[in-house]
Design an enzyme around this catalytic site. Structure first.
Site, PDB file in Angstrom:
ATOM      1  N   LYS A 137      27.919  -2.730   0.828  1.00 16.64           N
ATOM      2  CA  LYS A 137      29.376  -2.612   1.036  1.00 16.64           C
ATOM      3  C   LYS A 137      29.638  -1.835   2.321  1.00 16.64           C
ATOM      4  O   LYS A 137      30.732  -1.330   2.531  1.00 16.64           O
ATOM      5  CB  LYS A 137      30.009  -1.883  -0.144  1.00 16.64           C
ATOM      6  CG  LYS A 137      29.801  -2.561  -1.486  1.00 16.64           C
ATOM      7  CD  LYS A 137      30.481  -1.728  -2.573  1.00 16.64           C
ATOM      8  CE  LYS A 137      29.854  -1.987  -3.922  1.00 16.64           C
ATOM      9  NZ  LYS A 137      30.234  -0.942  -4.882  1.00 16.64           N
ATOM     10  N   ARG A 180       0.804  -1.232   0.000  1.00 17.87           N
ATOM     11  CA  ARG A 180       0.000   0.000   0.000  1.00 17.87           C
ATOM     12  C   ARG A 180       0.834   1.279   0.000  1.00 17.87           C
ATOM     13  O   ARG A 180       0.620   2.174  -0.819  1.00 17.87           O
ATOM     14  CB  ARG A 180      -0.924   0.045   1.229  1.00 17.87           C
ATOM     15  CG  ARG A 180      -2.263  -0.569   0.998  1.00 17.87           C
ATOM     16  CD  ARG A 180      -2.708  -1.288   2.242  1.00 17.87           C
ATOM     17  NE  ARG A 180      -1.808  -2.389   2.491  1.00 17.87           N
ATOM     18  CZ  ARG A 180      -1.956  -3.588   1.932  1.00 17.87           C
ATOM     19  NH1 ARG A 180      -2.972  -3.836   1.161  1.00 17.87           N
ATOM     20  NH2 ARG A 180      -1.076  -4.556   2.149  1.00 17.87           N
ATOM     21  N   THR A 181       1.766   1.371   0.913  1.00 15.27           N
ATOM     22  CA  THR A 181       2.498   2.639   1.054  1.00 15.27           C
ATOM     23  C   THR A 181       3.318   2.891  -0.204  1.00 15.27           C
ATOM     24  O   THR A 181       3.270   3.965  -0.799  1.00 15.27           O
ATOM     25  CB  THR A 181       3.390   2.592   2.311  1.00 15.27           C
ATOM     26  OG1 THR A 181       2.612   2.086   3.396  1.00 15.27           O
ATOM     27  CG2 THR A 181       3.923   3.959   2.657  1.00 15.27           C
ATOM     28  N   ARG A 241      11.194   3.675   3.891  1.00 14.05           N
ATOM     29  CA  ARG A 241      10.738   2.679   4.878  1.00 14.05           C
ATOM     30  C   ARG A 241      11.953   1.869   5.298  1.00 14.05           C
ATOM     31  O   ARG A 241      12.704   1.366   4.458  1.00 14.05           O
ATOM     32  CB  ARG A 241       9.676   1.758   4.287  1.00 14.05           C
ATOM     33  CG  ARG A 241       9.339   0.620   5.237  1.00 14.05           C
ATOM     34  CD  ARG A 241       8.140  -0.164   4.817  1.00 14.05           C
ATOM     35  NE  ARG A 241       6.922   0.577   5.054  1.00 14.05           N
ATOM     36  CZ  ARG A 241       5.702   0.041   4.955  1.00 14.05           C
ATOM     37  NH1 ARG A 241       5.561  -1.235   4.635  1.00 14.05           N
ATOM     38  NH2 ARG A 241       4.628   0.761   5.179  1.00 14.05           N
ATOM     39  N   HIS A 261       4.441   5.653  11.738  1.00 10.28           N
ATOM     40  CA  HIS A 261       4.044   5.528  10.329  1.00 10.28           C
ATOM     41  C   HIS A 261       3.143   6.733  10.051  1.00 10.28           C
ATOM     42  O   HIS A 261       1.915   6.613   9.933  1.00 10.28           O
ATOM     43  CB  HIS A 261       3.302   4.208  10.135  1.00 10.28           C
ATOM     44  CG  HIS A 261       3.122   3.786   8.701  1.00 10.28           C
ATOM     45  ND1 HIS A 261       3.306   4.651   7.633  1.00 10.28           N
ATOM     46  CD2 HIS A 261       2.765   2.580   8.167  1.00 10.28           C
ATOM     47  CE1 HIS A 261       3.060   4.004   6.510  1.00 10.28           C
ATOM     48  NE2 HIS A 261       2.742   2.747   6.801  1.00 10.28           N
TER      49      HIS A 261
HETATM   50  N1   CP Z   1      -0.461  -0.004   5.735  1.00 11.54           N
HETATM   51  C1   CP Z   1       0.740  -0.289   5.205  1.00 11.54           C
HETATM   52  O1   CP Z   1       1.768   0.321   5.582  1.00 11.54           O
HETATM   53  O2   CP Z   1       0.729  -1.270   4.291  1.00 11.54           O
HETATM   54  P1   CP Z   1       2.009  -1.774   3.475  1.00 11.54           P
HETATM   55  O3   CP Z   1       2.916  -2.431   4.459  1.00 11.54           O
HETATM   56  O4   CP Z   1       1.477  -2.699   2.432  1.00 11.54           O
HETATM   57  O5   CP Z   1       2.663  -0.555   2.888  1.00 11.54           O
END
Ligand code: CP
Length: 538
Positions: A92, A64-65, A114, A153
């Site tokens: 490395k 999703r993100t 992420r 998040h």
């Molecule tokens: N909600 C969410 O962060 O989903 P993903 O891990 O698929 O990005």
């Protein structure tokens, strides 16, 4: 002046309530324009620059993100690059700083990251800004946290808040929500500790077995933010013997990939406590909606799939809102939209509270002086250490103070005494000639807040300083955040100096990962003695 241009979003609190409400008003406008097929309005949101560089760096899995951002970037007609960690020089041993500085140098403006490493965006925001400045890049790189370990998040929080508002008829006066699932590892629920400040009055019901319960620092934050917080160990317990059931339920999946072996062994038992069952249906309130940041497990979904076609389903629209929210966020931080935003919040420049106070020493002969002050002709006496704590703890902590202040290996001693109110306190004395600079006194205030430092010269107390916990502490190479996943922890080998900010309840919060520490925890035990903090003159 566009308030949003060049702003990073590392934690949800980086955007104020007013700024988020403005963002949501734009999301609403965008969604309506999409529905109407209103091309002119849609175009007004677009960055519309094929040279505008946006990087996606996903070092943990995502659908999703990652994909909603990818689609949002396509909407903007901007340049998307995805960095693959598998064949990058990360392998490395290259640092985050060197990696992202390099990408900034290639004229990339926004980085969506992420990572398992917590606080990485907050660190890179400062680090890469300096790089951009010293290389005259002419822009400030923006960092968007797409989920960092079990910390936060914030973009998920934005779309969650937007969805709750949609379902709340845009009312921000009251929210009652149940957070269900893995509240320990789930970063989406951690962002709620600050995010839900969007509502004037908030009631949060935390539903999780003890092994997956919300870390205390987030509960404290919720309470500090004025939320009413209730705790339950299972859905069953919540629904039975409870009159006040929330109409909004936010589920999170058990984060198996972050669990230790001990918890994993109990996963079936734990999952049972946070999985919704058909028999619970009659106990729900009217107009209840379920939400989930997703993904849900195909074999063990905590929201069973038979609920997909019921009015409980809020998670599908929630997921759809992700793309629209992210389109608007990118438009704002790129400075494409947001010119008309005017803040009504007063930004008072807070005067930094003094954390050391010099008091006039009194040296009259008949005055009763604390033990230790009297016998020294020249030297220092650190008094009132851990005043009010038990003798054993005071003694233990004085070892730490000796190390932090490099007082080992010198003449003198320490003991536990009883002050006038009957409270125990620690005293350390060191004869000799000392000059303590501001930095050294800051170290002392951080490791022994509330103590009094007496400088004695020629039999007289010539200087007396009372200390309080400093509002910020950083720039000491023997500080360390205890969270091994934090960018500033030594195990990450990123060479990032720890930085702590004092909390309202006199603890220290890591400026990167947010972990809260007592003042007794922020200095490394096995530290090198820092000789230049406390200079012996002779
Ligand atoms: N909600 C969410 O962060 O989903 P993903 O891990 O698929 O990005």
């Amino acid at each position: 002046m566009n308030t949003f241009k060049g702003r990073s979003l590392c934690v949800i609190d980086d955007f104020t309530k007013e700024e988020r409400l403005y963002l949501f008003s734009q999301v609403r406008k965008l969604k309506e324009a999409v529905k109407r097929g209103d091309k002119k309005t849609l175009d007004s949101f677009r960055i519309n620059d094929p040279d505008y560089g946006i990087y996606e760096v996903f070092l943990e899995d995502s659908t999703r993100t990652k994909e909603s951002f990818r689609n949002a970037i396509a909407f903007h007609h901007a340049k998307l690059t995805e960095m693959s960690a598998d064949n990058s020089s990360f392998n490395k041993g290259e640092s985050y700083a060197d990696t992202f500085n390099t990408l900034c140098g290639y004229n990339n403006r926004i980085f969506i990251i992420r990572s398992k490493v917590e606080g990485v965006c907050a660190y890179l925001r400062e680090e890469c800004s300096e790089y951009a400045e010293r290389n005259s890049l002419g822009f400030k790189p923006v960092f968007i946290n797409a989920g960092d370990g079990k910390h936060e998040h914030p973009t998920q929080e934005l779309l969650d808040e937007y969805t709750f508002l949609e379902d709340n008829n845009w009312d921000t006066s009251y929210l009652h929500i149940a957070l269900v699932g893995d509240l320990y590892h789930g970063r989406t629920v951690h962002s709620k500790a600050d995010g839900l400040k969007l509502w004037d009055k908030v009631k949060v019901d935390l539903i999780a077995p003890q092994e997956l319960s919300m870390p205390s620092q987030y509960i404290t934050k919720m309470k500090d933010n004025g939320f009413e917080v209730r705790v339950f160990s299972s859905i069953e317990e919540y629904l039975k013997n409870n009159e006040e059931i929330a109409t909004k339920w936010y589920f999170t999946r058990p984060q198996l990939e972050r669990m230790g072996e001990k918890i994993l062994q109990k996963q079936d038992e734990l999952r049972a406590t946070i999985t919704f069952k058909e028999e619970f249906m009659p106990l729900l309130k009217e107009n209840t909606k379920f939400y989930h940041p997703l993904p849900r497990h195909k074999v063990h979904p905590t929201i069973p799939t038979f609920l997909d076609k019921t009015p409980l389903n809020g998670w599908e629209r929630q997921s759809i809102n992700g793309m629209y929210t992210r389109i608007v966020l990118l438009g704002l931080v790129a400075g494409k939209i947001g010119d008309d935003f005017v803040s009504t919040e007063k930004h008072e420049v807070k005067k930094e509270e003094e954390w050391i106070r010099e008091v006039i020493p009194t040296n009259e002969k008949k005055r009763v002086i604390s033990e230790g002050v009297n016998p020294i002709r020249d030297g220092i006496v650190i008094d009132h250490i851990l005043s009010g704590e038990n003798p054993e703890e005071i003694r233990r902590h004085m070892i730490m103070i000796r190390k932090v202040m490099a007082l080992d290996g010198l003449k003198g001693g320490e003991w536990v005494s009883q002050g006038s109110g009957g409270f125990y306190k620690g005293i350390i004395f060191r004869p000799g000639f000392f000059s303590l600079d501001h930095k050294a006194i800051k170290r002392l205030a951080a490791v022994a807040p509330g103590c009094t430092l007496n400088i004695i010269e020629n039999g007289k107390v010539t200087k007396k300083i009372k200390t309080k916990m400093p509002p910020r502490i950083y720039n000491f190479d023997d500080l360390m955040c205890t969270n091994e996943a934090c960018i500033s922890n030594d195990t990450q080998s990123e060479n990032v100096g720890a930085m702590f900010i004092r909390t309202s309840d006199n603890n220290f919060r890591c400026a990167y990962c947010g972990r809260v520490h007592s003042f007794k925890e922020i200095f490394k035990w096995k530290r090198q003695l820092i000789q230049n903090q406390l200079h012996l003159k002779h």
